[in-house]
Design a protein around this motif. Structure first.
Motif, PDB file in Angstrom:
ATOM      1  N   ALA A  73      26.716 -19.322 -44.425  1.00  0.00           N
ATOM      2  CA  ALA A  73      25.674 -20.280 -44.073  1.00  0.00           C
ATOM      3  C   ALA A  73      26.247 -21.578 -43.518  1.00  0.00           C
ATOM      4  O   ALA A  73      25.540 -22.328 -42.857  1.00  0.00           O
ATOM      5  CB  ALA A  73      24.805 -20.582 -45.283  1.00  0.00           C
ATOM      6  N   SER A  74      27.516 -21.849 -43.764  1.00  0.00           N
ATOM      7  CA  SER A  74      28.128 -23.102 -43.336  1.00  0.00           C
ATOM      8  C   SER A  74      28.799 -22.927 -41.973  1.00  0.00           C
ATOM      9  O   SER A  74      29.710 -22.113 -41.817  1.00  0.00           O
ATOM     10  CB  SER A  74      29.176 -23.549 -44.368  1.00  0.00           C
ATOM     11  OG  SER A  74      29.980 -24.576 -43.830  1.00  0.00           O
ATOM     12  N   GLU A  75      28.370 -23.702 -41.003  1.00  0.00           N
ATOM     13  CA  GLU A  75      28.971 -23.629 -39.671  1.00  0.00           C
ATOM     14  C   GLU A  75      30.429 -24.088 -39.706  1.00  0.00           C
ATOM     15  O   GLU A  75      31.277 -23.544 -39.010  1.00  0.00           O
ATOM     16  CB  GLU A  75      28.160 -24.463 -38.667  1.00  0.00           C
ATOM     17  CG  GLU A  75      28.596 -24.302 -37.229  1.00  0.00           C
ATOM     18  CD  GLU A  75      28.529 -22.858 -36.729  1.00  0.00           C
ATOM     19  OE1 GLU A  75      29.455 -22.445 -36.006  1.00  0.00           O
ATOM     20  OE2 GLU A  75      27.572 -22.137 -37.079  1.00  0.00           O
ATOM     21  N   VAL A  76      30.733 -25.091 -40.517  1.00  0.00           N
ATOM     22  CA  VAL A  76      32.109 -25.576 -40.649  1.00  0.00           C
ATOM     23  C   VAL A  76      33.009 -24.467 -41.196  1.00  0.00           C
ATOM     24  O   VAL A  76      34.104 -24.202 -40.673  1.00  0.00           O
ATOM     25  CB  VAL A  76      32.159 -26.821 -41.569  1.00  0.00           C
ATOM     26  CG1 VAL A  76      33.593 -27.235 -41.847  1.00  0.00           C
ATOM     27  CG2 VAL A  76      31.380 -27.974 -40.962  1.00  0.00           C
ATOM     28  N   ALA A  77      32.543 -23.781 -42.227  1.00  0.00           N
ATOM     29  CA  ALA A  77      33.315 -22.688 -42.813  1.00  0.00           C
ATOM     30  C   ALA A  77      33.440 -21.523 -41.831  1.00  0.00           C
ATOM     31  O   ALA A  77      34.482 -20.891 -41.741  1.00  0.00           O
ATOM     32  CB  ALA A  77      32.668 -22.227 -44.102  1.00  0.00           C
ATOM     33  N   ARG A  78      32.379 -21.250 -41.085  1.00  0.00           N
ATOM     34  CA  ARG A  78      32.407 -20.156 -40.110  1.00  0.00           C
ATOM     35  C   ARG A  78      33.481 -20.435 -39.050  1.00  0.00           C
ATOM     36  O   ARG A  78      34.265 -19.560 -38.697  1.00  0.00           O
ATOM     37  CB  ARG A  78      31.043 -20.007 -39.459  1.00  0.00           C
ATOM     38  CG  ARG A  78      30.940 -18.812 -38.511  1.00  0.00           C
ATOM     39  CD  ARG A  78      29.617 -18.753 -37.753  1.00  0.00           C
ATOM     40  NE  ARG A  78      28.460 -19.178 -38.501  1.00  0.00           N
ATOM     41  CZ  ARG A  78      27.645 -18.361 -39.190  1.00  0.00           C
ATOM     42  NH1 ARG A  78      27.912 -17.084 -39.251  1.00  0.00           N
ATOM     43  NH2 ARG A  78      26.615 -18.832 -39.827  1.00  0.00           N
ATOM     44  N   ARG A  79      33.565 -21.671 -38.551  1.00  0.00           N
ATOM     45  CA  ARG A  79      34.574 -22.026 -37.534  1.00  0.00           C
ATOM     46  C   ARG A  79      35.978 -21.971 -38.102  1.00  0.00           C
ATOM     47  O   ARG A  79      36.924 -21.649 -37.392  1.00  0.00           O
ATOM     48  CB  ARG A  79      34.283 -23.403 -36.954  1.00  0.00           C
ATOM     49  CG  ARG A  79      33.182 -23.353 -35.891  1.00  0.00           C
ATOM     50  CD  ARG A  79      32.997 -24.713 -35.231  1.00  0.00           C
ATOM     51  NE  ARG A  79      31.896 -25.349 -35.972  1.00  0.00           N
ATOM     52  CZ  ARG A  79      31.850 -26.624 -36.327  1.00  0.00           C
ATOM     53  NH1 ARG A  79      32.809 -27.435 -35.995  1.00  0.00           N
ATOM     54  NH2 ARG A  79      30.835 -27.087 -36.988  1.00  0.00           N
ATOM     55  N   ALA A  80      36.129 -22.270 -39.400  1.00  0.00           N
ATOM     56  CA  ALA A  80      37.436 -22.269 -40.028  1.00  0.00           C
ATOM     57  C   ALA A  80      37.919 -20.841 -40.344  1.00  0.00           C
ATOM     58  O   ALA A  80      39.079 -20.635 -40.654  1.00  0.00           O
ATOM     59  CB  ALA A  80      37.420 -23.100 -41.298  1.00  0.00           C
ATOM     60  N   GLY A  81      36.998 -19.900 -40.221  1.00  0.00           N
ATOM     61  CA  GLY A  81      37.377 -18.516 -40.453  1.00  0.00           C
ATOM     62  C   GLY A  81      37.139 -18.082 -41.844  1.00  0.00           C
ATOM     63  O   GLY A  81      37.590 -17.134 -42.349  1.00  0.00           O
TER      64      GLY A  81
END
Length: 81
Positions: A73-81
Motif C-alpha cells: 500500500a505504500s508507494e515509498v516502500a514499493r519504489r524501494a523494492g
C-alpha cells in the motif's frame, strides 16, 4: 535454554512457525499427536517438511489456494523494492 526445553517437552499444546519447529528446543518433545499447518497454500514445501520431521501422527493442512497475494500500500516502500 534448559527451562524452555523442559517446558516444551511437557507441553500438551505447542504453537510454532514451520521453520522453528525444526529447532533444537523441539528435539526433546515427543512426536506430536497432530500438526496443523495454517496458510498451507502459501507455505513452501521445504518448510512443511521441517514440521513433518517431527513425525506427527496426523496432519491438517489449512489454506486457501485462491488467496490474494500480499498487497503493497505504500508507494515509498514499493519504489524501494
Amino acid at each position: 535454554d534448559e527451562y524452555a526445553s523442559e517446558a516444551v517437552s511437557r507441553a500438551t499444546l505447542v504453537f510454532a512457525t514451520l521453520a522453528s519447529s525444526g529447532q533444537g528446543i523441539m528435539a526433546n518433545m515427543p512426536p506430536p499427536d497432530a500438526l496443523i499447518v495454517d496458510e498451507a497454500a502459501q507455505a513452501l514445501e521445504s518448510e512443511v517438511l521441517i514440521a513433518f520431521a517431527r513425525r506427527p501422527r496426523r496432519c491438517l493442512l489449512v489454506g486457501d489456494p485462491a488467496q490474494l497475494p500480499a498487497t503493497m500500500a505504500s508507494e515509498v516502500a514499493r519504489r524501494a523494492g
